[in-house]
Design a protein around this motif. Structure first.
Motif, PDB file in Angstrom:
ATOM      1  N   HIS A  32       0.816  -1.208   0.000  1.00 21.31           N
ATOM      2  CA  HIS A  32       0.000   0.000   0.000  1.00 21.31           C
ATOM      3  C   HIS A  32       0.853   1.263   0.000  1.00 21.31           C
ATOM      4  O   HIS A  32       0.337   2.344  -0.179  1.00 21.31           O
ATOM      5  N   HIS A  33       2.149   1.136   0.184  1.00 18.09           N
ATOM      6  CA  HIS A  33       3.049   2.278   0.086  1.00 18.09           C
ATOM      7  C   HIS A  33       3.688   2.375  -1.299  1.00 18.09           C
ATOM      8  O   HIS A  33       4.574   3.188  -1.509  1.00 18.09           O
ATOM      9  N   MET A  34       3.240   1.568  -2.228  1.00 14.37           N
ATOM     10  CA  MET A  34       3.861   1.522  -3.548  1.00 14.37           C
ATOM     11  C   MET A  34       3.783   2.867  -4.261  1.00 14.37           C
ATOM     12  O   MET A  34       4.708   3.246  -4.962  1.00 14.37           O
ATOM     13  N   PHE A  35       2.692   3.625  -4.075  1.00 17.10           N
ATOM     14  CA  PHE A  35       2.575   4.909  -4.759  1.00 17.10           C
ATOM     15  C   PHE A  35       3.601   5.908  -4.232  1.00 17.10           C
ATOM     16  O   PHE A  35       4.002   6.823  -4.952  1.00 17.10           O
ATOM     17  N   ASP A  36       4.054   5.735  -3.002  1.00 22.42           N
ATOM     18  CA  ASP A  36       5.104   6.597  -2.467  1.00 22.42           C
ATOM     19  C   ASP A  36       6.453   6.264  -3.102  1.00 22.42           C
ATOM     20  O   ASP A  36       7.297   7.137  -3.283  1.00 22.42           O
ATOM     21  N   LEU A  37       6.651   4.995  -3.418  1.00 22.38           N
ATOM     22  CA  LEU A  37       7.929   4.531  -3.957  1.00 22.38           C
ATOM     23  C   LEU A  37       7.951   4.448  -5.477  1.00 22.38           C
ATOM     24  O   LEU A  37       8.996   4.181  -6.062  1.00 22.38           O
ATOM     25  N   LEU A  38       6.827   4.665  -6.115  1.00 21.25           N
ATOM     26  CA  LEU A  38       6.713   4.466  -7.558  1.00 21.25           C
ATOM     27  C   LEU A  38       7.729   5.270  -8.376  1.00 21.25           C
ATOM     28  O   LEU A  38       8.327   4.707  -9.299  1.00 21.25           O
ATOM     29  N   PRO A  39       7.999   6.543  -8.089  1.00 26.32           N
ATOM     30  CA  PRO A  39       9.007   7.257  -8.887  1.00 26.32           C
ATOM     31  C   PRO A  39      10.400   6.623  -8.800  1.00 26.32           C
ATOM     32  O   PRO A  39      11.110   6.533  -9.797  1.00 26.32           O
ATOM     33  N   ILE A  40      10.773   6.158  -7.625  1.00 27.76           N
ATOM     34  CA  ILE A  40      12.079   5.527  -7.452  1.00 27.76           C
ATOM     35  C   ILE A  40      12.128   4.204  -8.208  1.00 27.76           C
ATOM     36  O   ILE A  40      13.116   3.899  -8.891  1.00 27.76           O
ATOM     37  N   VAL A  41      11.073   3.404  -8.088  1.00 24.37           N
ATOM     38  CA  VAL A  41      11.015   2.117  -8.783  1.00 24.37           C
ATOM     39  C   VAL A  41      11.061   2.326 -10.299  1.00 24.37           C
ATOM     40  O   VAL A  41      11.770   1.617 -11.012  1.00 24.37           O
ATOM     41  N   ALA A  42      10.331   3.319 -10.790  1.00 25.46           N
ATOM     42  CA  ALA A  42      10.328   3.602 -12.228  1.00 25.46           C
ATOM     43  C   ALA A  42      11.718   4.024 -12.702  1.00 25.46           C
ATOM     44  O   ALA A  42      12.175   3.614 -13.776  1.00 25.46           O
TER      45      ALA A  42
END
Length: 55
Positions: free
Chosen positions: A30-40
Motif C-alpha cells: 500500500h506504500h507503492m505509490f510513495d515509492l513508484l518514482p524511485i522504482v520507475a
C-alpha cells in the motif's frame, strides 16, 4: 504454464493482507505509490543499461 501460474499466485499472496491502521490501502504494497518514482527510475536505468550492453 503451470509454473507461471504458481509464481503469480505466490507473488499475489502478500496483497491479500490488510494494511496497518491509518491506511485505506489493502496489502503489503500500500506504500507503492510513495515509492513508484524511485522504482520507475530503477527500471528505466536498468533497461538502458541492458540495451547499451547488448549493442
Amino acid at each position: 504454464m503451470k509454473k507461471i501460474t504458481s509464481l503469480l499466485a505466490l507473488a499475489l499472496i502478500p496483497s491479500l493482507a490488510w494494511a496497518h491502521p491509518g491506511h485505506d490501502g489493502v496489502g503489503l504494497f500500500h506504500h507503492m505509490f510513495d515509492l513508484l518514482p524511485i522504482v520507475a527510475a530503477v527500471i528505466l536505468v536498468a533497461g538502458i543499461y541492458i540495451w547499451k550492453k547488448k549493442q
